[in-house]
Design a protein around this motif. Structure first.
Motif, PDB file in Angstrom:
ATOM      1  N   GLN A 173      29.425  41.077  25.262  1.00  0.00           N
ATOM      2  CA  GLN A 173      28.376  40.210  25.813  1.00  0.00           C
ATOM      3  C   GLN A 173      28.766  38.736  25.894  1.00  0.00           C
ATOM      4  N   PRO A 174      29.401  38.153  24.871  1.00  0.00           N
ATOM      5  CA  PRO A 174      29.774  36.733  24.988  1.00  0.00           C
ATOM      6  C   PRO A 174      30.751  36.457  26.138  1.00  0.00           C
ATOM      7  N   LEU A 175      31.528  37.460  26.515  1.00  0.00           N
ATOM      8  CA  LEU A 175      32.499  37.278  27.592  1.00  0.00           C
ATOM      9  C   LEU A 175      31.837  37.180  28.959  1.00  0.00           C
ATOM     10  N   LYS A 176      30.634  37.729  29.078  1.00  0.00           N
ATOM     11  CA  LYS A 176      29.942  37.691  30.366  1.00  0.00           C
ATOM     12  C   LYS A 176      29.690  36.253  30.816  1.00  0.00           C
ATOM     13  N   LEU A 177      29.181  35.441  29.921  1.00  0.00           N
ATOM     14  CA  LEU A 177      28.919  34.036  30.243  1.00  0.00           C
ATOM     15  C   LEU A 177      30.224  33.306  30.555  1.00  0.00           C
ATOM     16  N   GLN A 178      31.270  33.621  29.822  1.00  0.00           N
ATOM     17  CA  GLN A 178      32.571  33.000  30.044  1.00  0.00           C
ATOM     18  C   GLN A 178      33.105  33.344  31.437  1.00  0.00           C
ATOM     19  N   VAL A 179      32.965  34.596  31.852  1.00  0.00           N
ATOM     20  CA  VAL A 179      33.410  35.010  33.187  1.00  0.00           C
ATOM     21  C   VAL A 179      32.581  34.305  34.254  1.00  0.00           C
ATOM     22  N   GLN A 180      31.282  34.259  34.044  1.00  0.00           N
ATOM     23  CA  GLN A 180      30.366  33.640  35.006  1.00  0.00           C
ATOM     24  C   GLN A 180      30.681  32.148  35.168  1.00  0.00           C
ATOM     25  N   GLU A 181      30.878  31.452  34.065  1.00  0.00           N
ATOM     26  CA  GLU A 181      31.183  30.023  34.127  1.00  0.00           C
ATOM     27  C   GLU A 181      32.549  29.773  34.776  1.00  0.00           C
ATOM     28  N   PHE A 182      33.520  30.608  34.462  1.00  0.00           N
ATOM     29  CA  PHE A 182      34.850  30.463  35.060  1.00  0.00           C
ATOM     30  C   PHE A 182      34.762  30.623  36.574  1.00  0.00           C
ATOM     31  N   ASN A 183      34.013  31.623  37.023  1.00  0.00           N
ATOM     32  CA  ASN A 183      33.859  31.871  38.457  1.00  0.00           C
ATOM     33  C   ASN A 183      33.187  30.686  39.142  1.00  0.00           C
TER      34      ASN A 183
ATOM     35  N   ARG B  69      33.246  27.514  38.164  1.00  0.00           N
ATOM     36  CA  ARG B  69      34.155  26.362  38.151  1.00  0.00           C
ATOM     37  C   ARG B  69      35.355  26.546  39.071  1.00  0.00           C
ATOM     38  N   GLN B  70      35.986  27.715  38.993  1.00  0.00           N
ATOM     39  CA  GLN B  70      37.250  27.937  39.690  1.00  0.00           C
ATOM     40  C   GLN B  70      37.097  28.591  41.066  1.00  0.00           C
ATOM     41  N   GLY B  71      35.953  29.202  41.309  1.00  0.00           N
ATOM     42  CA  GLY B  71      35.741  29.876  42.584  1.00  0.00           C
ATOM     43  C   GLY B  71      36.511  31.180  42.717  1.00  0.00           C
ATOM     44  N   ARG B  72      36.936  31.730  41.592  1.00  0.00           N
ATOM     45  CA  ARG B  72      37.655  32.998  41.586  1.00  0.00           C
ATOM     46  C   ARG B  72      37.374  33.732  40.276  1.00  0.00           C
ATOM     47  N   CYS B  73      37.776  34.973  40.240  1.00  0.00           N
ATOM     48  CA  CYS B  73      37.590  35.776  39.031  1.00  0.00           C
ATOM     49  C   CYS B  73      38.709  35.480  38.030  1.00  0.00           C
TER      50      CYS B  73
ATOM     51  N   THR C 265      41.446  36.201  34.986  1.00  0.00           N
ATOM     52  CA  THR C 265      42.329  37.286  34.558  1.00  0.00           C
ATOM     53  C   THR C 265      42.617  37.077  33.076  1.00  0.00           C
ATOM     54  N   GLY C 266      43.228  38.042  32.477  1.00  0.00           N
ATOM     55  CA  GLY C 266      43.552  37.934  31.055  1.00  0.00           C
ATOM     56  C   GLY C 266      44.560  36.851  30.742  1.00  0.00           C
ATOM     57  N   THR C 267      45.248  36.339  31.765  1.00  0.00           N
ATOM     58  CA  THR C 267      46.244  35.291  31.535  1.00  0.00           C
ATOM     59  C   THR C 267      45.648  33.887  31.656  1.00  0.00           C
ATOM     60  N   ASP C 268      44.404  33.796  32.095  1.00  0.00           N
ATOM     61  CA  ASP C 268      43.768  32.478  32.192  1.00  0.00           C
ATOM     62  C   ASP C 268      43.458  31.950  30.797  1.00  0.00           C
ATOM     63  N   PRO C 269      43.607  30.628  30.598  1.00  0.00           N
ATOM     64  CA  PRO C 269      43.342  30.040  29.278  1.00  0.00           C
ATOM     65  C   PRO C 269      41.911  30.310  28.820  1.00  0.00           C
ATOM     66  N   GLY C 270      41.783  30.608  27.548  1.00  0.00           N
ATOM     67  CA  GLY C 270      40.464  30.825  26.964  1.00  0.00           C
ATOM     68  C   GLY C 270      39.997  32.268  26.993  1.00  0.00           C
ATOM     69  N   PHE C 271      40.707  33.133  27.700  1.00  0.00           N
ATOM     70  CA  PHE C 271      40.331  34.545  27.746  1.00  0.00           C
ATOM     71  C   PHE C 271      41.227  35.341  26.808  1.00  0.00           C
ATOM     72  N   PRO C 272      40.623  36.224  26.038  1.00  0.00           N
ATOM     73  CA  PRO C 272      41.407  36.991  25.060  1.00  0.00           C
ATOM     74  C   PRO C 272      42.365  37.962  25.740  1.00  0.00           C
ATOM     75  N   GLY C 273      43.456  38.273  25.045  1.00  0.00           N
ATOM     76  CA  GLY C 273      44.410  39.261  25.535  1.00  0.00           C
ATOM     77  C   GLY C 273      43.792  40.646  25.562  1.00  0.00           C
ATOM     78  N   HIS C 274      44.422  41.555  26.277  1.00  0.00           N
ATOM     79  CA  HIS C 274      43.839  42.882  26.482  1.00  0.00           C
ATOM     80  C   HIS C 274      43.684  43.679  25.193  1.00  0.00           C
ATOM     81  N   ASP C 275      44.431  43.340  24.143  1.00  0.00           N
ATOM     82  CA  ASP C 275      44.371  44.128  22.907  1.00  0.00           C
ATOM     83  C   ASP C 275      43.614  43.441  21.771  1.00  0.00           C
ATOM     84  N   GLN C 276      42.879  42.390  22.053  1.00  0.00           N
ATOM     85  CA  GLN C 276      42.194  41.655  20.995  1.00  0.00           C
ATOM     86  C   GLN C 276      40.838  42.242  20.606  1.00  0.00           C
TER      87      GLN C 276
END
Length: 136
Positions: free
Chosen positions: A42-52, A54-58, A60-71
């Motif tokens: 759930q906390p990641l939903k707001l992070q994705v929404q805010e990133f979109n 600000r940046q106008g795109r979706c 990815t796991g390599t963008d700063p502030g987003f956790p790695g796939h195994d975290q």
């Protein structure tokens, strides 16, 4: 004689109750594990929404502030990935790893529709294990 008769009746009744209760309890445990896992996202939903926004795109796991796939391994997932779905929605794709073989390896999707600013939830798991808002 009365005690033996009661025992003959009591044992089958207990066996029938156990046969009914055990599968229901197992389903309950799986549902609660799936719900816990989804709430960890759930906390990641707001992070994705805010990133979109600000940046106008979706993201990815390599963008700063987003956790790695195994975290999220300790929270019931073997992998969590961010990106853009085929329908152009941003989203989170998570692979369940709850310790329950019935659902382990199933995918869950949280999709954000930027045009409608709303989230949708879906998954490969049987509907009886998913929260009501994720059932298809």
């Amino acid at each position: 004689i009365i005690g033996g008769g009661a025992l003959v009746v009591l044992v089958p009744v207990c066996a029938i109750l156990a046969a009914i209760a055990l599968p229901s309890y197992n389903d309950y445990v799986i549902r609660s594990k799936v719900a816990q896992s989804i709430s960890a996202l759930q906390p990641l939903k707001l992070q994705v929404q805010e990133f979109n926004a600000r940046q106008g795109r979706c993201p990815t796991g390599t963008d700063p502030g987003f956790p790695g796939h195994d975290q999220f391994i300790t929270q019931g997932f073997s992998s969590v990935q961010f990106g853009r779905f085929e329908n152009h929605h941003c989203g989170i794709e998570a692979t369940l790893a709850t310790g329950k073989s019935t659902i382990d390896g199933d995918l869950l999707w949280l999709e954000f529709d930027p045009d409608a600013t709303r989230w949708e939830c879906s998954g490969e798991t049987e509907d009886k294990y998913l929260p009501v808002d994720c059932r298809g």
